[in-house]
Scaffold this motif. Structure first.
Motif, PDB file in Angstrom:
ATOM      1  N   ILE A 122      28.486  -6.846 -17.020  1.00 54.19           N
ATOM      2  CA  ILE A 122      27.329  -7.800 -17.444  1.00 54.19           C
ATOM      3  C   ILE A 122      27.498  -8.349 -18.751  1.00 54.19           C
ATOM      4  O   ILE A 122      27.097  -9.619 -18.983  1.00 54.19           O
ATOM      5  CB  ILE A 122      26.278  -6.974 -17.043  1.00 54.19           C
ATOM      6  N   GLU A 123      27.844  -7.505 -19.640  1.00 56.40           N
ATOM      7  CA  GLU A 123      27.776  -8.003 -21.152  1.00 56.40           C
ATOM      8  C   GLU A 123      29.021  -9.161 -21.267  1.00 56.40           C
ATOM      9  O   GLU A 123      28.865  -9.759 -22.146  1.00 56.40           O
ATOM     10  CB  GLU A 123      28.497  -6.711 -22.259  1.00 56.40           C
ATOM     11  N   GLN A 124      30.165  -9.235 -20.339  1.00 48.28           N
ATOM     12  CA  GLN A 124      31.031 -10.159 -20.343  1.00 48.28           C
ATOM     13  C   GLN A 124      30.761 -11.317 -19.913  1.00 48.28           C
ATOM     14  O   GLN A 124      31.626 -12.312 -19.913  1.00 48.28           O
ATOM     15  CB  GLN A 124      32.414  -9.490 -19.904  1.00 48.28           C
ATOM     16  N   HIS A 125      29.455 -11.535 -19.519  1.00 44.74           N
ATOM     17  CA  HIS A 125      29.090 -12.906 -18.722  1.00 44.74           C
ATOM     18  C   HIS A 125      27.795 -13.386 -19.569  1.00 44.74           C
ATOM     19  O   HIS A 125      26.939 -12.667 -19.666  1.00 44.74           O
ATOM     20  CB  HIS A 125      28.808 -12.522 -17.234  1.00 44.74           C
ATOM     21  N   GLU A 126      27.597 -14.939 -19.420  1.00 48.03           N
ATOM     22  CA  GLU A 126      26.565 -15.297 -19.997  1.00 48.03           C
ATOM     23  C   GLU A 126      25.450 -15.263 -18.979  1.00 48.03           C
ATOM     24  O   GLU A 126      24.343 -15.271 -19.302  1.00 48.03           O
ATOM     25  CB  GLU A 126      26.812 -16.741 -20.676  1.00 48.03           C
ATOM     26  N   ARG A 127      25.889 -15.524 -17.827  1.00 47.91           N
ATOM     27  CA  ARG A 127      24.865 -15.699 -16.694  1.00 47.91           C
ATOM     28  C   ARG A 127      25.300 -14.625 -15.470  1.00 47.91           C
ATOM     29  O   ARG A 127      26.623 -15.038 -15.192  1.00 47.91           O
ATOM     30  CB  ARG A 127      24.734 -17.139 -16.021  1.00 47.91           C
ATOM     31  N   ILE A 128      24.691 -13.765 -15.122  1.00 49.03           N
ATOM     32  CA  ILE A 128      25.252 -12.699 -13.861  1.00 49.03           C
ATOM     33  C   ILE A 128      24.114 -12.284 -13.412  1.00 49.03           C
ATOM     34  O   ILE A 128      23.170 -11.587 -14.104  1.00 49.03           O
ATOM     35  CB  ILE A 128      26.247 -11.846 -14.318  1.00 49.03           C
ATOM     36  N   TRP A 129      23.731 -12.274 -12.044  1.00 49.65           N
ATOM     37  CA  TRP A 129      22.832 -11.573 -11.141  1.00 49.65           C
ATOM     38  C   TRP A 129      23.687 -10.478 -10.436  1.00 49.65           C
ATOM     39  O   TRP A 129      24.602 -10.824  -9.491  1.00 49.65           O
ATOM     40  CB  TRP A 129      21.924 -12.350 -10.123  1.00 49.65           C
ATOM     41  N   ILE A 130      23.323  -9.049 -10.667  1.00 46.32           N
ATOM     42  CA  ILE A 130      24.190  -8.108  -9.808  1.00 46.32           C
ATOM     43  C   ILE A 130      23.430  -7.900  -8.360  1.00 46.32           C
ATOM     44  O   ILE A 130      22.137  -7.643  -8.573  1.00 46.32           O
ATOM     45  CB  ILE A 130      24.530  -6.981 -10.488  1.00 46.32           C
ATOM     46  N   GLY A 131      23.866  -7.982  -7.358  1.00 46.50           N
ATOM     47  CA  GLY A 131      23.291  -7.765  -6.075  1.00 46.50           C
ATOM     48  C   GLY A 131      23.527  -6.426  -5.491  1.00 46.50           C
ATOM     49  O   GLY A 131      24.324  -5.914  -5.453  1.00 46.50           O
ATOM     50  N   MET A 132      22.283  -5.654  -5.153  1.00 45.37           N
ATOM     51  CA  MET A 132      22.639  -4.409  -4.878  1.00 45.37           C
ATOM     52  C   MET A 132      21.487  -4.220  -3.498  1.00 45.37           C
ATOM     53  O   MET A 132      20.426  -4.529  -3.467  1.00 45.37           O
ATOM     54  CB  MET A 132      22.239  -3.350  -5.850  1.00 45.37           C
ATOM     55  N   ALA A 133      21.776  -3.136  -2.768  1.00 47.97           N
ATOM     56  CA  ALA A 133      21.065  -2.810  -1.637  1.00 47.97           C
ATOM     57  C   ALA A 133      20.426  -1.308  -1.904  1.00 47.97           C
ATOM     58  O   ALA A 133      21.094  -0.505  -1.660  1.00 47.97           O
ATOM     59  CB  ALA A 133      21.451  -2.860  -0.275  1.00 47.97           C
ATOM     60  N   PRO A 134      19.279  -1.198  -2.503  1.00 50.56           N
ATOM     61  CA  PRO A 134      18.984   0.312  -3.094  1.00 50.56           C
ATOM     62  C   PRO A 134      18.758   1.508  -2.121  1.00 50.56           C
ATOM     63  O   PRO A 134      18.749   2.408  -2.532  1.00 50.56           O
ATOM     64  CB  PRO A 134      17.691   0.041  -3.759  1.00 50.56           C
ATOM     65  N   GLU A 135      18.677   1.211  -0.911  1.00 52.16           N
ATOM     66  CA  GLU A 135      18.860   2.284   0.120  1.00 52.16           C
ATOM     67  C   GLU A 135      20.196   2.627   0.279  1.00 52.16           C
ATOM     68  O   GLU A 135      20.379   3.768   0.807  1.00 52.16           O
ATOM     69  CB  GLU A 135      18.276   1.493   1.677  1.00 52.16           C
ATOM     70  N   GLY A 136      21.242   1.880   0.154  1.00 51.70           N
ATOM     71  CA  GLY A 136      22.737   2.417   0.048  1.00 51.70           C
ATOM     72  C   GLY A 136      23.134   2.614   1.788  1.00 51.70           C
ATOM     73  O   GLY A 136      24.097   3.041   1.781  1.00 51.70           O
ATOM     74  N   THR A 137      22.302   2.289   2.828  1.00 50.58           N
ATOM     75  CA  THR A 137      22.905   2.614   3.875  1.00 50.58           C
ATOM     76  C   THR A 137      22.139   1.867   5.064  1.00 50.58           C
ATOM     77  O   THR A 137      20.874   1.508   4.650  1.00 50.58           O
ATOM     78  CB  THR A 137      22.742   3.871   4.237  1.00 50.58           C
ATOM     79  N   ARG A 138      22.744   1.639   6.122  1.00 51.57           N
ATOM     80  CA  ARG A 138      21.605   0.738   7.430  1.00 51.57           C
ATOM     81  C   ARG A 138      20.851   2.009   7.951  1.00 51.57           C
ATOM     82  O   ARG A 138      19.965   1.434   8.912  1.00 51.57           O
ATOM     83  CB  ARG A 138      22.788   0.283   8.279  1.00 51.57           C
TER      84      ARG A 138
END
Length: 210
Positions: free
Chosen positions: A115-131
């Motif tokens: 993240i620190e290496q980018h001027e703009r970045i959105w990290i996408g995550m699914a907090p449940e971690g499973t279907r």
């Protein structure tokens, strides 16, 4: 059809990708299936973007069309073993960043460094971690946002009403349990699953009732 009626405007500081043609094609496919996007996007250059629930492979399909239609660039995590001389250019284009799960430096630290290496970045995550039915949200998304000093942007799937909601940004305070309660409140009345039997326990009492 006025497609802008079903797609919020993307603020100028949010990372973007695609062309007018690719956005239009994704929007048409998304809308043709009866879906829409609601909510205002926070104008922030860096964020951890979470979305729930995750109970079906169709989540990825509608998410992909929504991302393409908006023209937003979402970066996701990938195992470093996936990155070969042949695949790396493609994976970079798709928005993956490599992480080493066997490395002494923890996953959170690796993502924060990226993240620190980018001027703009959105990290996408699914907090449940499973279907499958999850008993709780995994806390990785929270600790990444906290250590990187960036907000958490919250999204929800509402399959019953064919809507993806942007539920706004949340700035972590360091009190995980208190903040998680506040984050869960954002989902209330704006969430339903493709597979209700797999809905995670934290979301079960928050399903929208007509």
């Amino acid at each position: 059809m006025d497609m802008t009626q079903f797609f919020p405007d993307l603020p100028d500081r949010v990372p973007q990708r695609g062309t007018a043609l690719s956005r239009r094609m994704c929007r048409q496919l998304f809308l043709a299936q009866g879906w829409r996007i609601e909510g205002e996007f926070p104008n922030v250059p860096k964020a951890v973007a979470i979305i729930a629930p995750h109970t079906s492979n169709l989540d990825a399909w509608y998410g992909f069309l929504a991302i393409g239609g908006l023209g937003i660039k979402i970066t996701v995590l990938g195992k470093d073993s996936l990155f070969t001389p042949v695949s790396t250019p493609v994976l970079n284009w798709l928005g993956l960043i490599p992480v080493q799960r066997s490395k002494r430096t923890g996953l959170t630290e690796q993502v924060v460094q990226a993240i620190e290496q980018h001027e703009r970045i959105w990290i996408g995550m699914a907090p449940e971690g499973t279907r499958k039915q999850a008993s709780t949200f995994k806390s990785g998304f929270y600790h990444i946002a906290l250590k990187a000093h960036i907000p958490i942007v919250i999204f929800s799937f509402d399959f019953d009403h064919k809507t993806i909601y942007c539920l706004g940004a949340f700035s972590p305070t360091g009190d995980y349990q208190q903040d998680l309660t506040a984050i869960m409140q954002r989902f209330e009345g704006k969430v339903s699953a493709k597979r209700p039997d797999r809905l995670s326990r934290p979301l079960q009492n928050l399903v929208k009732n007509d």
